[in-house]
Design an enzyme around this catalytic site. Structure first.
Site, PDB file in Angstrom:
ATOM      1  N   LYS A  49       3.989   8.813  -0.540  1.00 46.44           N
ATOM      2  CA  LYS A  49       2.170  10.087  -0.365  1.00 46.44           C
ATOM      3  C   LYS A  49       2.593  11.020  -0.101  1.00 46.44           C
ATOM      4  O   LYS A  49       2.499  11.794  -0.799  1.00 46.44           O
ATOM      5  CB  LYS A  49       0.877   9.257  -0.328  1.00 46.44           C
ATOM      6  CG  LYS A  49      -0.207   9.002  -0.909  1.00 46.44           C
ATOM      7  CD  LYS A  49      -1.207   8.522   0.042  1.00 46.44           C
ATOM      8  CE  LYS A  49      -2.982   9.451   0.378  1.00 46.44           C
ATOM      9  NZ  LYS A  49      -3.868   8.720   1.241  1.00 46.44           N
ATOM     10  N   GLU A  85      11.347   6.043   7.203  1.00 48.67           N
ATOM     11  CA  GLU A  85      12.328   5.030   6.627  1.00 48.67           C
ATOM     12  C   GLU A  85      12.569   5.195   4.804  1.00 48.67           C
ATOM     13  O   GLU A  85      14.009   5.183   4.212  1.00 48.67           O
ATOM     14  CB  GLU A  85      11.497   3.593   5.962  1.00 48.67           C
ATOM     15  CG  GLU A  85      11.785   3.324   7.219  1.00 48.67           C
ATOM     16  CD  GLU A  85       9.613   3.677   8.399  1.00 48.67           C
ATOM     17  OE1 GLU A  85       9.604   4.415   8.219  1.00 48.67           O
ATOM     18  OE2 GLU A  85       9.525   2.709   9.319  1.00 48.67           O
ATOM     19  N   GLY A 105      -2.691   5.086   0.465  1.00 49.17           N
ATOM     20  CA  GLY A 105      -1.469   3.910   0.065  1.00 49.17           C
ATOM     21  C   GLY A 105      -1.510   2.457  -0.574  1.00 49.17           C
ATOM     22  O   GLY A 105      -0.743   2.392  -1.069  1.00 49.17           O
ATOM     23  N   ARG A 106      -2.882   1.806   0.242  1.00 45.80           N
ATOM     24  CA  ARG A 106      -2.311   0.070  -0.243  1.00 45.80           C
ATOM     25  C   ARG A 106      -3.355   0.097  -1.364  1.00 45.80           C
ATOM     26  O   ARG A 106      -3.643  -1.056  -1.569  1.00 45.80           O
ATOM     27  CB  ARG A 106      -2.685  -0.658   1.486  1.00 45.80           C
ATOM     28  CG  ARG A 106      -4.380  -0.039   1.879  1.00 45.80           C
ATOM     29  CD  ARG A 106      -4.446  -0.515   3.205  1.00 45.80           C
ATOM     30  NE  ARG A 106      -5.397  -0.318   4.166  1.00 45.80           N
ATOM     31  CZ  ARG A 106      -5.609   1.231   4.815  1.00 45.80           C
ATOM     32  NH1 ARG A 106      -4.219   1.849   5.276  1.00 45.80           N
ATOM     33  NH2 ARG A 106      -6.842   1.353   5.736  1.00 45.80           N
ATOM     34  N   GLU A 134      -4.628  -3.583   6.967  1.00 43.24           N
ATOM     35  CA  GLU A 134      -3.995  -2.263   7.531  1.00 43.24           C
ATOM     36  C   GLU A 134      -6.156  -1.994   6.866  1.00 43.24           C
ATOM     37  O   GLU A 134      -6.151  -1.199   7.832  1.00 43.24           O
ATOM     38  CB  GLU A 134      -3.267  -1.713   6.536  1.00 43.24           C
ATOM     39  CG  GLU A 134      -2.892  -0.230   7.451  1.00 43.24           C
ATOM     40  CD  GLU A 134      -1.629   0.458   6.256  1.00 43.24           C
ATOM     41  OE1 GLU A 134      -1.836   1.377   5.328  1.00 43.24           O
ATOM     42  OE2 GLU A 134      -0.723   0.591   7.232  1.00 43.24           O
ATOM     43  N   HIS A 157       4.939 -27.803   2.137  1.00 39.78           N
ATOM     44  CA  HIS A 157       6.412 -28.615   2.810  1.00 39.78           C
ATOM     45  C   HIS A 157       6.696 -27.686   3.950  1.00 39.78           C
ATOM     46  O   HIS A 157       8.058 -28.101   4.725  1.00 39.78           O
ATOM     47  CB  HIS A 157       7.344 -28.814   1.986  1.00 39.78           C
ATOM     48  CG  HIS A 157       7.623 -29.723   0.939  1.00 39.78           C
ATOM     49  ND1 HIS A 157       7.721 -31.399   1.438  1.00 39.78           N
ATOM     50  CD2 HIS A 157       6.795 -29.501  -0.157  1.00 39.78           C
ATOM     51  CE1 HIS A 157       7.064 -32.333  -0.314  1.00 39.78           C
ATOM     52  NE2 HIS A 157       7.120 -30.847  -1.028  1.00 39.78           N
ATOM     53  N   LYS A 200       5.605   4.740  15.677  1.00 35.46           N
ATOM     54  CA  LYS A 200       6.095   6.253  15.207  1.00 35.46           C
ATOM     55  C   LYS A 200       6.535   6.491  15.863  1.00 35.46           C
ATOM     56  O   LYS A 200       7.401   7.536  15.786  1.00 35.46           O
ATOM     57  CB  LYS A 200       5.495   6.434  13.925  1.00 35.46           C
ATOM     58  CG  LYS A 200       5.055   5.544  12.776  1.00 35.46           C
ATOM     59  CD  LYS A 200       4.179   6.780  11.405  1.00 35.46           C
ATOM     60  CE  LYS A 200       3.866   5.646  10.382  1.00 35.46           C
ATOM     61  NZ  LYS A 200       3.245   6.796   9.618  1.00 35.46           N
TER      62      LYS A 200
HETATM   63  O1  LIG Z   1       3.851   6.182   0.869  1.00 35.47           O
HETATM   64  P1  LIG Z   1       3.636   7.015   2.074  1.00 35.47           P
HETATM   65  O2  LIG Z   1       2.811   8.339   2.482  1.00 35.47           O
HETATM   66  O3  LIG Z   1       5.448   6.880   2.664  1.00 35.47           O
HETATM   67  O4  LIG Z   1       3.457   5.866   2.924  1.00 35.47           O
HETATM   68  C1  LIG Z   1       3.932   4.588   3.125  1.00 35.47           C
HETATM   69  C2  LIG Z   1       2.739   3.785   4.132  1.00 35.47           C
HETATM   70  O5  LIG Z   1       3.214   4.060   5.379  1.00 35.47           O
HETATM   71  C3  LIG Z   1       2.416   3.475   6.533  1.00 35.47           C
HETATM   72  O6  LIG Z   1       2.770   3.995   7.563  1.00 35.47           O
HETATM   73  C4  LIG Z   1       1.170   3.475   6.327  1.00 35.47           C
HETATM   74  O7  LIG Z   1       0.692   4.380   6.574  1.00 35.47           O
HETATM   75  C5  LIG Z   1       1.087   2.817   4.636  1.00 35.47           C
HETATM   76  O8  LIG Z   1      -0.530   2.778   4.418  1.00 35.47           O
HETATM   77  C6  LIG Z   1       2.291   3.900   4.049  1.00 35.47           C
HETATM   78  O9  LIG Z   1       1.218   2.884   2.788  1.00 35.47           O
END
Ligand SMILES: O=P(O)(O)OC[C@H]1O[C@@H](O)[C@@H](O)[C@@H](O)[C@@H]1O
Length: 532
Positions: A193, A199, A254-255, A340, A371, A496
């Protein structure tokens, strides 16, 4: 979501009194014995208001509730102005107050406004070969939804296409995935987003390096990299053509984003028609949530029953237990979706809550969980409300559906065992006279452990869409009751920032400054032992 403390509501106080006075008497065995109609009273068949073939049954009779308790729980939702906040969400008001944003993932399911083209099939790689592999690179909401749904709807997948998902910054994830890919036939979908997530950008850069080692010419990137993002500037800076960017908007959290362009990997994997069915299934549930009186509103019922355990019984967790191998990522998905959203200690008004908010969500596909951790669920000291979820029909009816009948016999048996247990008397009778007291006690199941059961005819895109939206609206409802903002995620930021600072100090021991002795000691140990 008024931001008021839930504990100030008169219905909250009433529920506390009810719990104090009644909970010792709320015994499922007795409740069922007293009322032969308990199942029909406390179960509801969902019929999609836009398609009568999309149905499921929600049985909530094995819960520690009576009609008056349920009525008070629903009054709590009313006192928290659930209906008003629900309507505000659908109307696009800025209910995400901390970020001053609308929350409109429901609009994406109103798909007249929304179209994404099918990107593969006729799409060719730089040497003219067809694409046979997609790699979605994203994390959190830009990964978990696509992973869960592509797994969930695998029977609908195009069999000539493989989908991989890379999320972890651990180089192992991308390295092991690239080993399975042919650069001439792989499409990388960079899903972010913000397009700033460390990452995702790092993994995308490594994928691009790997691709260019084979393709040589940067011009070929356009044929193998697309982006799903709200950030055009960062996408083009990365080297992805604007024409290969599928945009979405800041009002898609995002979620809650699998319904948006973030769902591209799903749409490619199962085909756009099936993706549209997924959206339609969710839209049906949106309509149900919006228009059904609270007494019969399934996400609301699930939400208020959850509040009952979370805030009055002191349950810490909630288990999601799908008896469907295809749904093996369902709990992972709603771990983010729920935790979240509702893992917050401050109300929208900025007050520290004096009650519990979001539960810890966990689970695994049945019968594997049986199990593994069910021992604790049955005989441990914690109360763990659970949702048992299963299809009546399997997509893989092998051995004349023998597997599925065994699976479902477990799906029916576990909630029964949890609710009704096994008394000392029964154990004694079974073991006969010579048994030691300790052995007798160890075989007792106290029972009275609550669960919901969700049973649907067959896992279809439409049913999965409805199920996901069911849980989304449950989470929304609980957030409104607790007065928190379910749509920001400030809690992911601090780590972060600290990681960024530490990354710049990893070179040598003298660089490591400004930390406690534990963190410093750990980094020094790493510096001593690394081999790079
Ligand atoms: O889609 P982007 O911006 O890479 O974010 C990816 C994820 O990052 C994380 O830190 C959260 O805040 C999530 O809610 C989000 O889905």
């Amino acid at each position: 979501m008024s931001g008021r403390l839930a504990s100030e509501y008169s219905t909250w106080k009433k529920l506390q009194q009810t719990y104090d006075v009644q909970h010792a008497r709320l015994i499922l065995k007795d409740l069922f014995a007293q009322d032969p109609n308990r199942f029909s009273k406390f179960s509801e068949e969902y019929v999609d208001p836009t398609d009568k073939n999309t149905t499921f049954l929600l049985d909530y009779s094995k819960h520690l509730i009576t009609q008056p308790i349920l009525d008070t729980l629903l009054s709590l939702a009313r006192e928290a102005e659930l209906e008003t906040y629900r309507d505000k969400m659908f109307a696009g008001e800025h209910i995400n107050t901390s970020e001053d944003r609308a929350v409109l993932h429901v609009a994406l399911r109103n798909f007249d406004d929304f179209k994404i083209q099918e990107a593969c099939g006729s799409w060719k790689g730089y040497t003219g070969k067809t694409i046979n592999t997609i790699v979605n690179i994203g994390i959190g909401g830009s990964d978990l939804g696509p992973v869960m749904v592509t797994e969930g709807l695998k029977p609908y997948a195009k069999r000539d296409l493989t989908a991989h998902f890379v999320s972890n910054i651990d180089g192992t994830h991308i390295a092991e995935t690239l080993r399975l890919c042919d650069p001439e036939r792989t499409l990388f979908i960079i899903a972010s987003k913000t397009f700033t997530t460390q990452e995702t950008i790092t993994n995308a850069e490594s994928a691009r390096d790997w691709f260019l080692a084979a393709a040589k010419d940067k011009a070929h990137v356009a044929k193998h990299f697309v982006a799903l993002s709200t950030n055009t500037k960062a996408v083009t800076a990365f080297g992805i053509d604007k024409a290969n960017m599928f945009a979405f908007w800041d009002w898609v959290g995002g979620r809650y984003s699998l319904w948006s362009a973030i769902g591209l990997s799903i749409a490619i994997y199962i085909g756009y028609d099936n993706f549209e069915q997924l959206l339609k299934g969710a839209h049906g549930m949106d309509k149900h949530f919006k228009e059904t009186p609270l007494e019969k509103n399934l996400p609301v019922l699930m939400a208020v029953i959850g509040v009952w355990y979370n805030d009055f019984y002191g349950s810490q967790t909630h288990a999601l237990l799908p008896y469907d191998q295809y749904l093996h990522k369902f709990a992972d998905y709603f771990q983010q979706g729920d935790m979240e959203s509702n893992g917050k200690f401050v109300t929208k008004g900025g007050q520290r809550v004096n009650y519990q908010t979001g539960p810890i969500i966990w689970g695994a596909a049945g019968t594997n969980g049986q199990h593994s951790f069910y021992q604790l669920v049955h005989q441990g000291t914690k109360l763990i409300p659970a949702d048992f979820i299963a299809p009546a029909t399997s997509h893989n009816p092998i051995a004349n559906s023998k597997h599925h009948r065994i699976l479902l016999s477990n799906y029916f048996a576990q909630p029964e065992a949890l609710a009704f247990g096994k008394t000392e008397e029964e154990v004694r009778k079974e073991l006969g006279n010579g048994a030691s007291e300790a052995l007798v006690k160890s075989k007792v199941f106290e029972g009275n452990r609550p669960s919901s059961s969700i049973l649907f005819p067959l896992m279809t895109p439409r049913t999965l869409g409805a199920l996901i939206a069911l849980y989304e609206h449950k989470i929304f409802t609980q957030g409104v009751i607790w007065g928190i903002n379910s749509f920001d995620q400030m809690g992911v930021e601090l780590g972060k920032v600290l990681a960024k600072n530490i990354l710049s100090q990893l070179n040598q021991p003298s660089d490591v400054t400004g930390h406690d002795s534990s963190t410093t000691g750990l980094i020094h140990y790493y510096q001593k032992h690394r081999k790079e």
